[in-house]
Scaffold this active site. Structure first.
Site, PDB file in Angstrom:
ATOM      1  N   ASP A 183      32.675  50.158  42.192  1.00  0.00           N
ATOM      2  CA  ASP A 183      32.572  50.430  43.627  1.00  0.00           C
ATOM      3  C   ASP A 183      33.475  51.599  44.006  1.00  0.00           C
ATOM      4  OD1 ASP A 183      34.950  49.108  43.316  1.00  0.00           O
ATOM      5  OD2 ASP A 183      34.579  47.590  44.859  1.00  0.00           O
ATOM      6  N   SER A 184      34.213  52.136  43.023  1.00  0.00           N
ATOM      7  CA  SER A 184      34.922  53.405  43.222  1.00  0.00           C
ATOM      8  C   SER A 184      33.922  54.507  43.560  1.00  0.00           C
ATOM      9  CB  SER A 184      35.738  53.771  41.977  1.00  0.00           C
ATOM     10  OG  SER A 184      34.941  53.664  40.809  1.00  0.00           O
ATOM     11  N   ASP A 188      29.882  46.592  39.660  1.00  0.00           N
ATOM     12  CA  ASP A 188      30.830  45.964  40.581  1.00  0.00           C
ATOM     13  C   ASP A 188      30.089  45.235  41.692  1.00  0.00           C
ATOM     14  OD1 ASP A 188      33.600  45.919  40.305  1.00  0.00           O
ATOM     15  OD2 ASP A 188      33.775  48.074  40.711  1.00  0.00           O
ATOM     16  N   LYS A 219      31.026  42.573  37.820  1.00  0.00           N
ATOM     17  CA  LYS A 219      32.494  42.434  37.906  1.00  0.00           C
ATOM     18  C   LYS A 219      32.842  41.934  39.301  1.00  0.00           C
ATOM     19  CE  LYS A 219      35.383  46.141  37.713  1.00  0.00           C
ATOM     20  NZ  LYS A 219      35.976  46.175  39.068  1.00  0.00           N
ATOM     21  N   GLU A 230      36.161  40.899  41.826  1.00  0.00           N
ATOM     22  CA  GLU A 230      37.615  41.018  42.008  1.00  0.00           C
ATOM     23  C   GLU A 230      38.224  39.677  42.400  1.00  0.00           C
ATOM     24  OE1 GLU A 230      38.896  44.253  44.477  1.00  0.00           O
ATOM     25  OE2 GLU A 230      37.735  45.734  43.330  1.00  0.00           O
ATOM     26  N   GLU A 280      44.473  45.826  36.461  1.00  0.00           N
ATOM     27  CA  GLU A 280      44.700  47.138  37.083  1.00  0.00           C
ATOM     28  C   GLU A 280      46.118  47.233  37.647  1.00  0.00           C
ATOM     29  OE1 GLU A 280      41.622  48.559  39.671  1.00  0.00           O
ATOM     30  OE2 GLU A 280      42.845  50.231  40.400  1.00  0.00           O
TER      31      GLU A 280
HETATM   32  O1  KIV Z   1      35.493  50.569  40.702  1.00  0.00           O
HETATM   33  C1  KIV Z   1      36.161  50.931  39.716  1.00  0.00           C
HETATM   34  O2  KIV Z   1      36.148  52.097  39.302  1.00  0.00           O
HETATM   35  C2  KIV Z   1      36.989  49.930  39.054  1.00  0.00           C
HETATM   36  C3  KIV Z   1      37.907  50.401  37.974  1.00  0.00           C
HETATM   37  C4  KIV Z   1      39.084  51.068  38.566  1.00  0.00           C
HETATM   38  C5  KIV Z   1      38.292  49.310  37.053  1.00  0.00           C
HETATM   39  O3  KIV Z   1      36.924  48.789  39.390  1.00  0.00           O
END
Ligand code: KIV
Length: 263
Positions: free
Chosen positions: A42-43, A81, A110, A112, A179
């Site tokens: 989600d970055s 994510d 993924k 969180e 992280e």
């Molecule tokens: O969204 C992302 O890029 C991440 C990484 C920083 C692990 O969750």
């Protein structure tokens, strides 16, 4: 790569390599590289859409990125994510979000944090969807954490993170991202867990490492934390290519006779 091979790699002490990716062109390059896993993180909200946090991206936007990456990397293990709050609105909404991401091409999702989500993770795993945990600095909680800051500094915090890592494993996660936590804590967690840990800003004792593609390629001048290693001066290289194109157009040396259609 698949979840079984990931577990074997940990047993054999072979480090795992994950890199983020959000688009088809980069995914094609990554599919032909030595990278083990792609994370459609989600970055994307920050590096692809210019947001200040990961919060604004939603499930449809993530699914668009996942589908593009899957078209470029048809055979690569792809973790997607779960966006902010998409798994905190009840089981049905969470499962619908997961269905969207998996049908778009993800191999795993993924999520969180783990506190209060143990049953959700168990249900998702029992439904046949591999789940990667994410602990330490969890960017979707940036406002609650008081900013993007290192976690696990106090003994209480370290103890909580050790417990949460065990909880991820017990709930059925196949792996967990750590992280921005101190190296010694990441090392202890990695040693205690049977599932592989993937670190970012967590030192060298995790079972694998992940970096954001744009950071690794030196494309991002607004973000340079100490844990990022730039393998390319991407901004300078791309800027130079653009300037050379601009110069060639202005000098009328582009297009040449070979770069046009004659009668
Ligand atoms: O969204 C992302 O890029 C991440 C990484 C920083 C692990 O969750």
């Amino acid at each position: 790569m698949n979840v079984l091979e990931l577990a074997t790699r940990k047993k054999q002490g072979e480090r795992l390599v994950m890199v983020t990716c959000y688009d088809y062109t980069m995914a094609r390059i990554m599919a032909q590289s030595d990278v083990d896993m792609i994370l459609v993180g989600d970055s994307a909200a920050m590096v692809m859409h210019g947001e200040n946090t990961t919060l604004p991206i939603d499930v449809p936007a993530m699914a668009t990125h996942v589908a593009a990456v899957r078209r470029g990397a048809p055979d690569t293990f792809l973790v997607a994510d779960m966006p902010f709050l998409s798994y905190r609105k009840g089981l049905r909404a969470a499962m619908e979000a997961i269905e969207t991401l998996m049908k778009a091409g993800a191999s795993a999702v993924k999520i969180e944090g783990i506190a209060g989500q143990e049953e959700l993770v168990q249900h998702v795993v029992a439904s046949g969807v591999p789940v990667m945990g994410h602990l330490g600095l969890t960017p979707q909680s940036v406002h609650a954490l008081g900013g993007f800051r290192v976690q696990g500094r106090s003994e209480d915090d370290r103890e909580r993170l050790r417990r949460e890592a065990q909880a991820c494993q017990e709930a059925g996660c196949f792996s967990v991202v750590l992280e921005c936590v101190p190296e010694s804590l990441a090392g202890q967690i990695s040693e205690a867990l049977l599932i592989p840990t993937i670190g970012i800003g967590a030192g060298k004792h995790t079972d694998g490492q992940v970096l954001v593609l744009q950071d690794l390629l030196g494309l991002n001048d607004s973000f340079s934390p100490r844990f990022v290693r730039q393998y390319l001066d991407g901004r300078a290289l791309i800027g130079d290519a653009l300037n050379r194109f601009a110069q060639d157009v202005r000098e009328q040396s582009f297009p040449s006779d070979d770069e046009r259609y004659a009668e």
